[in-house]
Design a protein around this motif. Structure first.
Motif, PDB file in Angstrom:
ATOM      1  N   GLY A  52       0.903  -1.183   0.114  1.00 53.26           N
ATOM      2  CA  GLY A  52      -0.140   0.054  -0.081  1.00 53.26           C
ATOM      3  C   GLY A  52       0.977   1.150   0.227  1.00 53.26           C
ATOM      4  N   GLY A  92       0.421   5.562   0.318  1.00 49.09           N
ATOM      5  CA  GLY A  92      -0.384   6.733   0.873  1.00 49.09           C
ATOM      6  C   GLY A  92       0.365   7.875   0.812  1.00 49.09           C
ATOM      7  N   VAL A 114      -8.348   2.407   1.866  1.00 47.79           N
ATOM      8  CA  VAL A 114      -8.300   2.106   0.467  1.00 47.79           C
ATOM      9  C   VAL A 114      -9.393   2.402  -0.233  1.00 47.79           C
ATOM     10  N   GLY A 130      -9.775   5.815  -1.070  1.00 48.66           N
ATOM     11  CA  GLY A 130      -8.554   6.584  -2.090  1.00 48.66           C
ATOM     12  C   GLY A 130      -7.491   7.191  -1.370  1.00 48.66           C
ATOM     13  N   ARG A 177      -3.308   3.366  -1.935  1.00 51.50           N
ATOM     14  CA  ARG A 177      -3.514   2.709  -3.097  1.00 51.50           C
ATOM     15  C   ARG A 177      -2.807   1.376  -2.990  1.00 51.50           C
ATOM     16  N   GLU A 178      -3.335   0.286  -3.439  1.00 51.24           N
ATOM     17  CA  GLU A 178      -2.410  -1.048  -3.386  1.00 51.24           C
ATOM     18  C   GLU A 178      -1.959  -1.384  -4.808  1.00 51.24           C
ATOM     19  N   SER A 211       0.911  -1.921 -11.377  1.00 51.97           N
ATOM     20  CA  SER A 211       0.819  -0.710 -11.766  1.00 51.97           C
ATOM     21  C   SER A 211       2.021   0.224 -11.139  1.00 51.97           C
ATOM     22  N   LYS A 227       2.041   6.912  -9.960  1.00 56.00           N
ATOM     23  CA  LYS A 227       2.643   7.746  -8.866  1.00 56.00           C
ATOM     24  C   LYS A 227       3.832   7.627  -8.479  1.00 56.00           C
TER      25      LYS A 227
END
Length: 359
Positions: A183, A185, A208, A211, A214-215, A239, A242
């Motif tokens: 995770g 954040g 989560v 928002g 994000r995992e 992914s 960020k």
């Protein structure tokens, strides 16, 4: 009796033999200078260019477009995959800031590149970030963009890791390999504006859902340790949005070499590499403080010219080729990445460019 002026035409008063000797000497000197200049030019041409100092070798837009065309790794049925060079943005984001900034963008190359590839148009479908290299997808028609998007959805449903990256890191990740869900954040601190990205050790499902966290599904391993202090790491990830990989590798005590955004989150203190507060680290310096020993071995003097050593080496599109096969696209790292690996004795994996996998 007045004396004769002694300047440009002085040789006219010399005996014939002396005039000839003077002109011969002058001509020989001219030839010698010309030969010396030619030898110097040849030496400059033959002298190998430092891979890190020649990341952007294109002198004009046509050379840049030709390079992109030469690095097409897949072109079939409206899908074009290109091994994007390091440092090239999708859109030109303003003025060139210095020698380490690229003067061309993908956007301005799309029309001439489409012409070279004999397609009507090129639509960017999935681009690796600016300061990374590797597999980037383009489509010659809108329906292909939708098909790519559907493959991502299938990847997520089947828990297939879409992206595989290679990274040269300072130090080795702790632990050296791992698999699981991570995770990310925001690190918040009283008295500062904005939020800093950070890996969350403990978080709730509510965060989560809201928002706030994000995992990411991650599977990484150290491929090669080579000579200290650098390592080559392979990361399968769902992914990379960020700047997740940069933040995550810094969290593992092994920041990406050349990561000038999050690379200072690990510092050598009294001979040990320790994590420091994101607040302190992200304001420590504009550029990553790369250890002097690494700079010396790379034959550079400044940290700012070392590129972010992150390369998207593979992308998987589930059920793209057919209902029972996935399309796997692969791309070799750029010369600067390969040079850094060679310098530290890191063994790069070798594989083919395109693979169809059966379920």
């Amino acid at each position: 009796m007045p004396t004769m002026p002694f300047f440009p035409r002085f040789y006219s008063v010399l005996p014939k033999s002396n005039r000839f000797d003077y002109l011969l000497i002058k001509n020989n000197r001219r030839k010698a200078r010309k030969n010396n200049l030619s030898e110097e030019v040849n030496r400059m041409k033959s002298k190998p260019v430092h891979p890190i100092r020649d990341i952007y070798p294109w002198k004009n837009k046509q050379q840049f477009v030709d390079h992109l065309a030469e690095n097409v790794i897949y072109n079939k049925d409206g899908l074009i995959a290109i091994n994007k060079p390091y440092g090239v943005p999708l859109l030109k984001d303003g003025l060139i800031k210095g020698p380490n900034e690229m003067m061309f963008s993908i956007e301005e190359a799309l029309t001439p590149l489409a012409s070279l590839l004999n397609v009507e148009k090129l639509l960017p479908a999935k681009m690796v970030e600016k300061f990374a290299s590797g597999v980037s997808l383009f489509a010659s028609q809108e329906k292909m963009v939708d098909k790519i998007r559907q493959s991502y959805i299938t990847n997520k449903a089947k828990k297939i890791h879409t992206f595989k990256y290679l990274a040269v890191t300072i130090g080795e990740p702790k632990p050296s390999s791992s698999r699981g869900t991570v995770g990310m954040g925001f690190f918040e601190h009283q008295g500062i504006e904005g939020k800093l990205l950070a890996i969350m050790k403990d978080y709730s499902n509510r965060k989560v859902a809201d928002g706030l966290v994000r995992e990411f599904r991650v599977n990484y391993k150290t491929l090669s340790r080579g000579d200290e202090p650098c390592s080559l790491v392979e990361i399968d990830v769902s992914s990379a949005k960020k700047h997740f990989l940069r933040v995550y590798l810094a969290h593992l005590f092994s920041p990406v070499l050349g990561d000038h955004i999050f690379g200072n989150r690990v510092q050598e203190i009294m001979g040990k590499r320790l994590a420091i507060s994101p607040l302190q680290a992200d304001n420590l310096s504009i550029f990553q403080k790369i250890p002097a020993g690494i700079l010396t071995r790379l034959k550079v003097t400044e940290s700012c010219i070392v590129p972010n050593c992150l390369h998207l080496s593979q992308m998987t599109l589930a059920k793209f080729a057919s209902q029972d096969s996935d399309l796997v696209l692969k791309a070799d790292p750029p010369p600067c990445f390969q040079y850094i690996c060679q310098t530290f004795g890191l063994d790069l994996p070798t594989d083919e460019s395109v693979v169809l996998t059966r379920e």
